[in-house]
Design an enzyme around this catalytic site. Structure first.
Site, PDB file in Angstrom:
ATOM      1  N   ARG A 166       0.826  -1.232   0.000  1.00 36.86           N
ATOM      2  CA  ARG A 166       0.000   0.000   0.000  1.00 36.86           C
ATOM      3  C   ARG A 166       0.856   1.276   0.000  1.00 36.86           C
ATOM      4  O   ARG A 166       0.435   2.314   0.515  1.00 36.86           O
ATOM      5  CB  ARG A 166      -0.963   0.044   1.200  1.00 36.86           C
ATOM      6  CG  ARG A 166      -1.924  -1.081   1.271  1.00 36.86           C
ATOM      7  CD  ARG A 166      -2.965  -1.066   0.144  1.00 36.86           C
ATOM      8  NE  ARG A 166      -3.772  -2.254   0.256  1.00 36.86           N
ATOM      9  CZ  ARG A 166      -3.468  -3.433  -0.326  1.00 36.86           C
ATOM     10  NH1 ARG A 166      -2.412  -3.535  -1.117  1.00 36.86           N
ATOM     11  NH2 ARG A 166      -4.228  -4.474  -0.161  1.00 36.86           N
TER      12      ARG A 166
ATOM     13  N   SER B  98     -11.179  -1.008   3.868  1.00 34.79           N
ATOM     14  CA  SER B  98     -10.490  -1.108   5.166  1.00 34.79           C
ATOM     15  C   SER B  98      -9.987   0.259   5.590  1.00 34.79           C
ATOM     16  O   SER B  98      -9.384   0.978   4.790  1.00 34.79           O
ATOM     17  CB  SER B  98      -9.310  -2.067   5.059  1.00 34.79           C
ATOM     18  OG  SER B  98      -9.766  -3.344   4.688  1.00 34.79           O
TER      19      SER B  98
ATOM     20  N   GLU C 175      -5.190   3.523   6.262  1.00 32.84           N
ATOM     21  CA  GLU C 175      -4.985   3.338   4.823  1.00 32.84           C
ATOM     22  C   GLU C 175      -5.681   4.485   4.085  1.00 32.84           C
ATOM     23  O   GLU C 175      -5.255   4.898   3.017  1.00 32.84           O
ATOM     24  CB  GLU C 175      -5.589   1.986   4.416  1.00 32.84           C
ATOM     25  CG  GLU C 175      -5.260   1.560   3.010  1.00 32.84           C
ATOM     26  CD  GLU C 175      -5.769   0.147   2.707  1.00 32.84           C
ATOM     27  OE1 GLU C 175      -5.643  -0.752   3.552  1.00 32.84           O
ATOM     28  OE2 GLU C 175      -6.299  -0.031   1.602  1.00 32.84           O
TER      29      GLU C 175
HETATM   30  C1  LIG Z   1     -15.597  -0.983  -0.606  1.00 33.17           C
HETATM   31  C2  LIG Z   1     -14.140  -0.703  -0.770  1.00 33.17           C
HETATM   32  C3  LIG Z   1     -13.244  -1.746  -0.849  1.00 33.17           C
HETATM   33  C4  LIG Z   1     -11.876  -1.508  -1.015  1.00 33.17           C
HETATM   34  N1  LIG Z   1     -11.025  -2.557  -1.126  1.00 33.17           N
HETATM   35  C5  LIG Z   1      -9.721  -2.346  -1.344  1.00 33.17           C
HETATM   36  C6  LIG Z   1      -8.827  -3.434  -1.520  1.00 33.17           C
HETATM   37  O1  LIG Z   1      -9.199  -4.615  -1.460  1.00 33.17           O
HETATM   38  N2  LIG Z   1      -7.523  -3.157  -1.754  1.00 33.17           N
HETATM   39  C7  LIG Z   1      -7.064  -1.887  -1.851  1.00 33.17           C
HETATM   40  O2  LIG Z   1      -5.874  -1.706  -2.102  1.00 33.17           O
HETATM   41  N3  LIG Z   1      -7.891  -0.825  -1.688  1.00 33.17           N
HETATM   42  C8  LIG Z   1      -9.200  -1.028  -1.424  1.00 33.17           C
HETATM   43  N4  LIG Z   1     -10.043   0.026  -1.255  1.00 33.17           N
HETATM   44  C9  LIG Z   1      -9.506   1.384  -1.204  1.00 33.17           C
HETATM   45  C10 LIG Z   1      -9.626   2.159  -2.541  1.00 33.17           C
HETATM   46  O3  LIG Z   1     -10.464   1.523  -3.413  1.00 33.17           O
HETATM   47  C11 LIG Z   1      -8.272   2.322  -3.178  1.00 33.17           C
HETATM   48  O4  LIG Z   1      -7.420   3.006  -2.325  1.00 33.17           O
HETATM   49  C12 LIG Z   1      -8.360   3.069  -4.519  1.00 33.17           C
HETATM   50  O5  LIG Z   1      -7.138   2.905  -5.182  1.00 33.17           O
HETATM   51  C13 LIG Z   1      -8.672   4.552  -4.379  1.00 33.17           C
HETATM   52  O6  LIG Z   1      -9.008   5.068  -5.659  1.00 33.17           O
HETATM   53  P1  LIG Z   1      -9.741   6.469  -5.896  1.00 33.17           P
HETATM   54  O7  LIG Z   1      -9.644   6.774  -7.338  1.00 33.17           O
HETATM   55  O8  LIG Z   1     -11.084   6.438  -5.309  1.00 33.17           O
HETATM   56  O9  LIG Z   1      -8.791   7.446  -5.103  1.00 33.17           O
HETATM   57  P2  LIG Z   1      -9.129   8.658  -4.055  1.00 33.17           P
HETATM   58  O10 LIG Z   1      -9.818   8.018  -2.908  1.00 33.17           O
HETATM   59  O11 LIG Z   1      -9.864   9.708  -4.799  1.00 33.17           O
HETATM   60  O12 LIG Z   1      -7.716   9.113  -3.707  1.00 33.17           O
HETATM   61  C14 LIG Z   1      -6.838   8.296  -2.957  1.00 33.17           C
HETATM   62  C15 LIG Z   1      -5.458   8.938  -2.993  1.00 33.17           C
HETATM   63  O13 LIG Z   1      -4.936   8.820  -4.314  1.00 33.17           O
HETATM   64  C16 LIG Z   1      -4.409  10.059  -4.735  1.00 33.17           C
HETATM   65  N5  LIG Z   1      -4.576  10.137  -6.201  1.00 33.17           N
HETATM   66  C17 LIG Z   1      -5.716   9.946  -6.898  1.00 33.17           C
HETATM   67  N6  LIG Z   1      -5.485  10.073  -8.219  1.00 33.17           N
HETATM   68  C18 LIG Z   1      -4.162  10.348  -8.358  1.00 33.17           C
HETATM   69  C19 LIG Z   1      -3.302  10.595  -9.472  1.00 33.17           C
HETATM   70  N7  LIG Z   1      -3.752  10.578 -10.734  1.00 33.17           N
HETATM   71  N8  LIG Z   1      -2.002  10.871  -9.223  1.00 33.17           N
HETATM   72  C20 LIG Z   1      -1.515  10.888  -7.956  1.00 33.17           C
HETATM   73  N9  LIG Z   1      -2.274  10.665  -6.864  1.00 33.17           N
HETATM   74  C21 LIG Z   1      -3.580  10.393  -7.061  1.00 33.17           C
HETATM   75  C22 LIG Z   1      -5.233  11.108  -4.005  1.00 33.17           C
HETATM   76  O14 LIG Z   1      -4.525  12.332  -3.880  1.00 33.17           O
HETATM   77  C23 LIG Z   1      -5.455  10.433  -2.663  1.00 33.17           C
HETATM   78  O15 LIG Z   1      -4.390  10.705  -1.784  1.00 33.17           O
HETATM   79  C24 LIG Z   1     -11.415  -0.192  -1.078  1.00 33.17           C
HETATM   80  C25 LIG Z   1     -12.324   0.871  -0.991  1.00 33.17           C
HETATM   81  C26 LIG Z   1     -13.670   0.624  -0.844  1.00 33.17           C
HETATM   82  C27 LIG Z   1     -14.642   1.755  -0.768  1.00 33.17           C
END
Ligand SMILES: Cc1cc2nc3c(=O)[nH]c(=O)nc-3n(C[C@H](O)[C@H](O)[C@H](O)COP(=O)(O)OP(=O)(O)OC[C@H]3O[C@@H](n4cnc5c(N)ncnc54)[C@H](O)[C@@H]3O)c2cc1C
Length: 327
Positions: free
Chosen positions: A174, A225, A315
């Site tokens: 992560r 999580s 996380e």
């Molecule tokens: C139901 C559920 C289940 C999940 N299960 C998992 C799992 O099994 N494994 C796992 O790893 N994660 C899991 N996650 C967490 C989440 O899905 C991940 O962290 C995902 O990668 C976040 O994507 P996002 O586009 O929504 O990012 P955001 O939530 O919008 O942003 C997260 C971070 O990424 C940064 N960011 C976004 N885009 C960019 C970019 N282009 N360049 C640089 N930085 C950027 C943002 O600044 C922020 O700090 C889960 C979440 C949910 C809601």
């Protein structure tokens, strides 16, 4: 220093950029929590995004980038500054090489690779959010993470567009170098996959999706999580010695294990609740606040600290200002 209105006026001059002011962030998050950003702007164009980030930084206002908002806790007061989102979502494959824009949905990338008969990220099925954030946080599930397939990442470092190899991205559990350089913006990534049978890959992904959808119903307002799992080797020896063997997976102990011992399941504050079936899953039952969410997170951390002497690490990513007492 320019005001938000002046920054908005400058951003509005950039072609292909959609700009708004006083934009509520709650609808941009899966938690459905968070006050307004002074300015919000998004685009599918690299040129427009670079121009926007340069204008945003020149304004002196704080600037941050979001993806799908599935891993964010946004303050009830919102974000004093400029929030940017890069929405380009092109996916392309040439034999085993796949290129994905950062704004693409990770699930769309998973489905795309499966349809092409390419193996490597099918176990990431059902992880919500964008490809860019998946690289940023080295998203993973079922023993695999996206970094295993990354060949290179194209990003903007504040002055130029650069390309990093996987080694340069410094991926860990992560973690990546991008988490330590929050001013760097990922534009796209190239993955190297292996050929495989589409039917088998689809079955693997569908089996995972079924389990995930039961654990995290698609309408659940949550971030997956809340806390990272812990590496067994990092635990104090006296704590490590008490962990049942069945709890350790790939050298990690689930945070849920510790949270369960301190009675986390079913805890609540206001409309924020810990799932009764999963101690590391906190959700907004409707109308919950970031303040209540942070108090509950703080309470859980304190309980684990007091009982085990270990520090759980979130996380999720925090956006905006939070009173010191809540963090
Ligand atoms: C139901 C559920 C289940 C999940 N299960 C998992 C799992 O099994 N494994 C796992 O790893 N994660 C899991 N996650 C967490 C989440 O899905 C991940 O962290 C995902 O990668 C976040 O994507 P996002 O586009 O929504 O990012 P955001 O939530 O919008 O942003 C997260 C971070 O990424 C940064 N960011 C976004 N885009 C960019 C970019 N282009 N360049 C640089 N930085 C950027 C943002 O600044 C922020 O700090 C889960 C979440 C949910 C809601």
């Amino acid at each position: 220093m320019p005001t938000a209105e002046e920054a908005q006026a400058r951003l509005a001059e950039i072609p292909n950029l959609t700009v708004s002011t006083d934009t509520l962030l709650a609808p941009h998050t899966r938690f459905a929590i968070g006050g307004p950003a002074d300015v919000y702007a998004e685009t599918r164009s690299v040129e427009a995004f670079v121009a926007a980030i340069e204008a945003a930084r020149a304004s002196g206002l704080e600037t941050m980038v979001i993806g799908g908002g599935t891993n964010l806790i946004v303050s009830d007061e919102g974000f004093r500054g400029i929030v940017l989102r890069f929405r380009a979502d092109r996916l392309a494959a040439e034999r085993e090489s796949v290129t994905a824009d950062a704004g693409a949905e990770l699930q769309d990338l998973v489905d795309f690779t499966i349809a092409k008969g390419l193996q490597g990220i099918e176990t990431l099925a059902g992880i919500p959010g964008s490809v860019g954030a998946a690289v940023y946080g080295n998203a993973g599930a079922y023993g695999h993470s996206i970094s295993e397939r990354v060949v290179q990442v194209r990003f903007y470092d504040g002055s130029a567009v650069r390309v990093f190899t996987r080694d340069e991205c410094q991926f860990h559990y992560r973690e990546s170098i991008f988490k330590r350089h929050k001013e760097w913006i990922i534009f796209s990534t190239e993955l190297l996959m292996d050929p495989a049978d589409t039917v088998v890959l689809r079955r693997t992904a569908d089996d995972i999706l079924k389990v995930r959808n039961e654990k995290f119903p698609v309408t659940m307002k949550c971030a997956g999580s809340i806390f990272k799992n812990l590496l067994l080797r990092d635990l104090p020896p006296e704590v490590a010695a008490t962990i049942p063997a069945g709890v350790v997976r790939e050298g990690k102990v689930a945070s849920a294990y510790f949270l369960e011992q301190v009675g986390a399941k079913g805890m609540e504050r206001g409309q924020i609740r810990v799932a009764t079936y999963h101690a590391n899953l906190i959700y907004n039952a409707g109308g919950g606040s970031a303040d209540d969410l942070c108090v509950l997170i703080g309470d859980l951390k304190e309980r684990v600290r007091a009982r085990f002497g270990i520090e759980l690490e979130e996380e999720v990513q925090f956006v905006g200002a939070f009173p010191q007492s809540l963090r």
